[in-house]
Design an enzyme around this catalytic site. Structure first.
Site, PDB file in Angstrom:
ATOM      1  N   GLU A   1       0.860  -1.160  -0.016  1.00  8.43           N
ATOM      2  CA  GLU A   1       0.071   0.130   0.042  1.00  8.43           C
ATOM      3  C   GLU A   1       0.746   1.359  -0.010  1.00  8.43           C
ATOM      4  O   GLU A   1       0.363   2.341   0.478  1.00  8.43           O
ATOM      5  CB  GLU A   1      -1.154   0.098   1.272  1.00  8.43           C
ATOM      6  CG  GLU A   1      -0.360  -0.114   2.465  1.00  8.43           C
ATOM      7  CD  GLU A   1      -1.439  -0.115   3.569  1.00  8.43           C
ATOM      8  OE1 GLU A   1      -2.062   0.773   3.707  1.00  8.43           O
ATOM      9  OE2 GLU A   1      -1.466  -1.421   4.448  1.00  8.43           O
TER      10      GLU A   1
ATOM     11  N   CYS B   1      -3.472  -3.850   4.620  1.00  4.62           N
ATOM     12  CA  CYS B   1      -2.477  -4.785   5.151  1.00  4.62           C
ATOM     13  C   CYS B   1      -2.463  -6.128   4.560  1.00  4.62           C
ATOM     14  O   CYS B   1      -1.548  -7.057   4.536  1.00  4.62           O
ATOM     15  CB  CYS B   1      -2.172  -4.851   6.556  1.00  4.62           C
ATOM     16  SG  CYS B   1      -1.589  -3.256   7.290  1.00  4.62           S
TER      17      CYS B   1
ATOM     18  N   HIS C   1      -1.704 -10.223  12.701  1.00  2.85           N
ATOM     19  CA  HIS C   1      -1.209  -9.162  11.883  1.00  2.85           C
ATOM     20  C   HIS C   1      -0.787  -8.222  13.286  1.00  2.85           C
ATOM     21  O   HIS C   1      -1.590  -8.017  14.168  1.00  2.85           O
ATOM     22  CB  HIS C   1      -2.453  -8.498  11.153  1.00  2.85           C
ATOM     23  CG  HIS C   1      -2.083  -7.150  10.710  1.00  2.85           C
ATOM     24  ND1 HIS C   1      -0.953  -6.888  10.140  1.00  2.85           N
ATOM     25  CD2 HIS C   1      -2.766  -5.884  10.548  1.00  2.85           C
ATOM     26  CE1 HIS C   1      -0.773  -5.325   9.817  1.00  2.85           C
ATOM     27  NE2 HIS C   1      -2.070  -4.921  10.344  1.00  2.85           N
TER      28      HIS C   1
END
Ligand code: HMG
Length: 398
Positions: A79, A111, A233
């Site tokens: 990104e 993400c 994450h």
């Protein structure tokens, strides 16, 4: 046939900012960062580094070990893209000297895009197991100065080779997905830092987790007790713990945090690496926990906007021989520390348009560097080669 991760490696940026330094300069209690976020520092790139150079560095490391044979696809997940049209992967393709018979694309969904790339790669190799796919997840998490996100900045890349008979991790076929349009974190085309609703982003992360978990179970996924370790994450380290606690609360099953902790050794020092973050957590687990052979790992990937996916992988016998924890240690220890003033100046200096020509002095120690813009086109170079001079002069000290 087993499909999964054949090899993987990380890379980070040239500089590091300690959160104690940031806290002291901004009048924040350092314990808020150390214990509230469980973060110690973040990586920040030099002006001659970007997502391409970080990704190329990580990719060169895996290709040096595993070779280019059979690679027919390069998927670059980011990104922090450097162009609206061209895949950042095309620059990496050139820097690494890959064959013209390699397809190159970029994936984007905050993400989560690294996991999207992994799943696409698995689809390609299941269609033709003699092929391998190079997946590069690379990002620079850059928030506005003095924003709540500033201490969660970071930079890093992970490159993975996806193929048959994986030496590291077999990715199992069942995965659970949860997607919904949510404005928790996004970056409009004309902004260099994201717009963030911090509270909503944490709620979205947690909601997508239980949603993806439910989908995973409904599709025949394993029970919690059958999963040995977890990697979630890691936008900041505490978030992975919060996610795990939510999973425990949601399922009513007791899953000790000792099954998440080994995945949390790198993020405190690198910061958020967006698409690479989950896979940096996976490397941490593989490097820090011993005797993982045959163990099942549950992975939760999240990308704002919002999308979550839960999937599992099984660590392969003999995997230790393919790990290089010394590289990660060197990436962390080898960075140059910045003072608060140097950091804030660099943050401003990264704000550059595309309409002018400029060249960057050589700062990075990495093998690839972003030389500058020439008539609006990005120029990259192999740092080990002599600096190019000519009509467009590029030399030290500019
Ligand atoms: P904030 O307002 O600075 O922090 O924002 P806070 O006031 O909520 O405090 C944070 C924690 O520190 C709290 O702990 C406090 O109690 C504690 P918690 O209650 O949560 O366990 N604290 C202290 N602890 C010890 N001593 C003290 C002290 N003071 C407070 N003195 C926020 C925090 C995460 C919102 C902010 O950093 C932010 O906006 N970050 C960016 C967004 C983000 O990372 N969101 C996470 C989920 S979204 C995601 O993962 C996607 C993402 O990676 C992007 C993508 O997908 O591309 C971000």
């Amino acid at each position: 046939m087993k499909l999964g991760i054949v090899d993987m490696e990380l890379a980070s940026a040239n500089y590091v900012v300690r959160l104690d330094t940031l806290a002291k300069a901004t009048g924040v209690d350092p314990n808020k960062y150390r214990f509230g976020l469980r973060q110690e520092a973040f990586s920040i790139p030099a002006l001659d580094e970007d997502a391409v150079t970080l990704g190329a560095t990580a990719a060169a490391r895996v290709l040096e070990r595993a070779g280019q044979e059979g690679i027919r696809t390069l998927i670059f997940a980011t990104e922090s893209g450097v162009d609206q049209s061209k895949s950042a992967g095309m620059f990496v393709h050139s820097l690494l000297g890959l064959s013209t018979a390699v397809r190159v694309i970029e994936t984007k969904q905050a993400c989560y895009a690294g996991t999207a790339a992994l799943q696409l790669a698995l689809g390609l190799v299941s269609r033709n197991p003699s092929e391998r796919v190079l997946v590069v997840a690379s990002d620079i998490a850059r928030y506005a100065v003095a924003s709540a996100g500033e201490p969660t900045q970071g930079a890093g890349a992970v490159a993975m080779i996806i193929g048959a008979d994986p030496a590291l991790l077999e990715i199992e076929p069942v995965s659970g997905i949860w997607s919904a349009h949510i404005d928790d974190f996004w970056r409009p085309n004309d902004l260099s830092t994201p717009l963030v609703d911090g509270e909503r982003s944490m709620d979205a992360y947690l909601g997508a987790f239980t949603g993806a978990w439910e989908d995973y179970r409904a599709r025949g996924g394993f029970e919690l007790a059958e999963i040995d370790f977890f990697v979630h994450h890691q936008p900041f380290t505490k978030m992975a713990i919060k996610g795990h606690r939510r999973l425990v609360e949601h399922t009513g099953k007791n899953v000790e945090e000792s099954r998440v902790e080994p995945s949390l050794n790198y993020t405190p020092y690198l910061g958020n690496c967006y698409t690479a973050s989950l896979y940096i957590g996976l490397l941490s687990l593989l490097h820090f926990k011993r005797e993982l052979s045959g163990k099942r790992i549950g992975c939760y990937s999240y990308g704002s906007g919002a999308e979550g996916e839960f999937f599992t992988g099984v660590v392969q016998p003999g995997y230790e021989r393919f790990l290089h924890p010394n590289i990660a240690a060197q990436e962390i220890a080898g960075r140059t520390e910045l003072s608060f003033e140097e950091y804030r100046d660099l943050h401003v200096a990264h704000e550059r348009g595309s309409a002018v020509n400029y060249s960057n002095s050589r700062k990075t120690r990495a093998p690839y560097r972003f030389v500058g813009l020439c008539d609006g086109a990005r120029v990259y170079a192999d740092s080990t080669l002599p600096i190019v001079t000519g009509t467009w002069n590029v030399h030290e000290g500019h």
